[in-house]
Design a protein around this motif. Structure first.
Motif, short mmCIF file in Angstrom:
data_model
loop_
_atom_site.label_atom_id
_atom_site.label_comp_id
_atom_site.label_asym_id
_atom_site.label_seq_id
_atom_site.Cartn_x
_atom_site.Cartn_y
_atom_site.Cartn_z
N ASN A 12 8.96 4.64 8.05
CA ASN A 12 8.91 6.01 7.51
C ASN A 12 9.64 6.08 6.17
O ASN A 12 9.17 6.75 5.24
N GLU A 13 10.78 5.39 6.06
CA GLU A 13 11.51 5.37 4.79
C GLU A 13 10.68 4.68 3.70
O GLU A 13 10.66 5.13 2.55
N LEU A 14 9.99 3.60 4.07
CA LEU A 14 9.15 2.91 3.09
C LEU A 14 8.00 3.81 2.65
O LEU A 14 7.67 3.87 1.46
N GLU A 15 7.41 4.53 3.59
CA GLU A 15 6.29 5.41 3.24
C GLU A 15 6.71 6.45 2.19
O GLU A 15 5.98 6.73 1.25
N ILE A 16 7.93 6.97 2.31
CA ILE A 16 8.45 7.93 1.34
C ILE A 16 8.60 7.26 -0.03
O ILE A 16 8.32 7.87 -1.07
N LYS A 17 8.99 5.99 -0.05
CA LYS A 17 9.21 5.26 -1.30
C LYS A 17 7.90 4.87 -2.01
O LYS A 17 7.93 4.47 -3.16
N LEU A 18 6.76 4.96 -1.32
CA LEU A 18 5.49 4.54 -1.92
C LEU A 18 5.19 5.27 -3.22
O LEU A 18 4.56 4.71 -4.11
N ALA A 19 5.65 6.50 -3.36
CA ALA A 19 5.43 7.26 -4.59
C ALA A 19 6.06 6.56 -5.79
O ALA A 19 5.60 6.71 -6.92
N GLU A 20 7.10 5.75 -5.55
CA GLU A 20 7.78 5.01 -6.62
C GLU A 20 7.11 3.68 -6.92
O GLU A 20 7.57 2.93 -7.78
N ARG A 21 6.03 3.37 -6.20
CA ARG A 21 5.28 2.12 -6.35
C ARG A 21 6.20 0.89 -6.23
O ARG A 21 6.30 0.08 -7.15
N PRO A 22 6.88 0.76 -5.09
CA PRO A 22 7.82 -0.36 -4.92
C PRO A 22 7.09 -1.69 -4.79
O PRO A 22 5.88 -1.73 -4.48
N SER A 23 7.82 -2.75 -5.02
CA SER A 23 7.29 -4.09 -4.80
C SER A 23 7.35 -4.37 -3.30
O SER A 23 8.41 -4.26 -2.68
#
Length: 101
Positions: A12-23
């Motif tokens: 869930n935390e990663l899903e929130i970070k997707l907007a930042e286009r993480p590696s």
């Protein structure tokens, strides 16, 4: 040497970070990756992860979280800034590319 906790986040935390286009690297085998993966994730099977050179903070995911934890430990030992995704794709509820979904 003391045991260090492996840095990790939830799906869930990663899903929130997707907007930042993480590696993101997905350490499952290619046939698993092609059956469904997070958009933008790069497939780097666990057996090849020691040759992967992350340029930035990288999130590591697999199917259940076991292979990604191993991969995270390998990359941390080599000095890279990596974070394990707990629960892996089994816990992922966000959108996927390829496969079903």
């Amino acid at each position: 040497m003391f045991f260090k906790r492996t840095p990790s986040i939830s799906t869930n935390e990663l899903e929130i970070k997707l907007a930042e286009r993480p590696s993101i690297i997905d350490v499952r085998e290619p046939h698993e990756f092609s059956s469904g993966h997070i958009s933008g994730a790069k497939n780097v099977p666990l057996r090849k992860v020691d040759k992967y050179l992350p340029k930035e903070t990288t999130y590591v995911i697999c199917q259940s979280g076991m292979r990604s934890k191993r991969a995270t430990k390998i990359l941390l030992a080599n000095g890279y800034d990596v974070i394990n995704v707990r629960g892996g794709m089994s816990a992922w509820t966000g959108a996927i590319r390829g496969g079903k979904g």
